[in-house]
Design a protein around this motif. Structure first.
Motif, short mmCIF file in Angstrom:
data_model
loop_
_atom_site.label_atom_id
_atom_site.label_comp_id
_atom_site.label_asym_id
_atom_site.label_seq_id
_atom_site.Cartn_x
_atom_site.Cartn_y
_atom_site.Cartn_z
N LYS A 46 46.20 44.10 31.81
CA LYS A 46 45.27 42.64 32.09
C LYS A 46 45.72 41.81 32.77
N ALA A 47 46.68 41.65 33.68
CA ALA A 47 46.98 40.59 34.24
C ALA A 47 46.58 41.36 35.70
N GLN A 48 46.63 41.98 36.31
CA GLN A 48 44.92 42.79 37.35
C GLN A 48 43.66 43.01 37.39
N VAL A 49 43.69 43.41 35.94
CA VAL A 49 42.90 43.67 35.39
C VAL A 49 41.39 41.98 35.47
N THR A 50 42.86 40.68 34.76
CA THR A 50 42.14 39.45 35.14
C THR A 50 41.41 39.55 36.49
N ARG A 51 43.15 39.66 37.49
CA ARG A 51 42.72 38.68 38.75
C ARG A 51 41.47 39.90 39.66
N ASP A 63 38.81 41.24 38.06
CA ASP A 63 37.49 41.30 37.14
C ASP A 63 37.26 42.48 36.99
N GLU A 91 36.27 46.28 35.66
CA GLU A 91 34.97 46.57 34.85
C GLU A 91 35.26 47.16 33.45
N ARG A 105 38.08 44.26 25.87
CA ARG A 105 38.08 43.84 27.37
C ARG A 105 36.95 44.42 28.48
#
Length: 112
Positions: A50-55, A57, A59, A81
């Motif tokens: 989740k941290a990497q997904v956010t960092r 962005d 898809e 998400r």
């Protein structure tokens, strides 16, 4: 993004990583990162993903199979998400296909 668990892939980890990259290429996705989770050394399984997904962005996330998630089920909060694609079986879980929670009020056309 790719995501695989060391404890699930075992000796097949390199193969799983290659299959993830192959599926990303077939889908025309710009592959950004691979998150490899090892339960012996890291915090809860999805925290780093989740941290990497956010960092980044991201898809979508591609996983070898649903077995790489706790209980063998793809977390609903992850599908909300981003899109989730499994290599085996070949399936896609798209954000737009996530059903609303039972207690969510119905939406009307033209309203957000």
């Amino acid at each position: 993004m790719g995501y695989a668990r060391v404890d699930v892939s075992g000796l097949g980890l390199l193969w799983d990583q290659a299959q993830i990259r192959k599926v990303a290429a077939e889908l025309g996705l710009d592959f950004a990162d691979m998150v490899i989770y090892d339960p012996r050394f890291q915090r809860p399984p999805l925290a780093r993903l989740k941290a990497q997904v956010t960092r980044l962005d991201a898809e979508a996330v591609i996983v070898p199979s649903a077995a790489h998630f706790e209980g063998g089920e793809i977390p609903v909060d992850l599908i909300r998400r981003m899109d989730v694609v499994t290599v085996t079986p070949e399936e896609s879980y798209a954000r737009r296909n996530t059903p609303p929670w039972p207690d969510s009020p119905p939406t009307q056309a033209g309203r957000a």
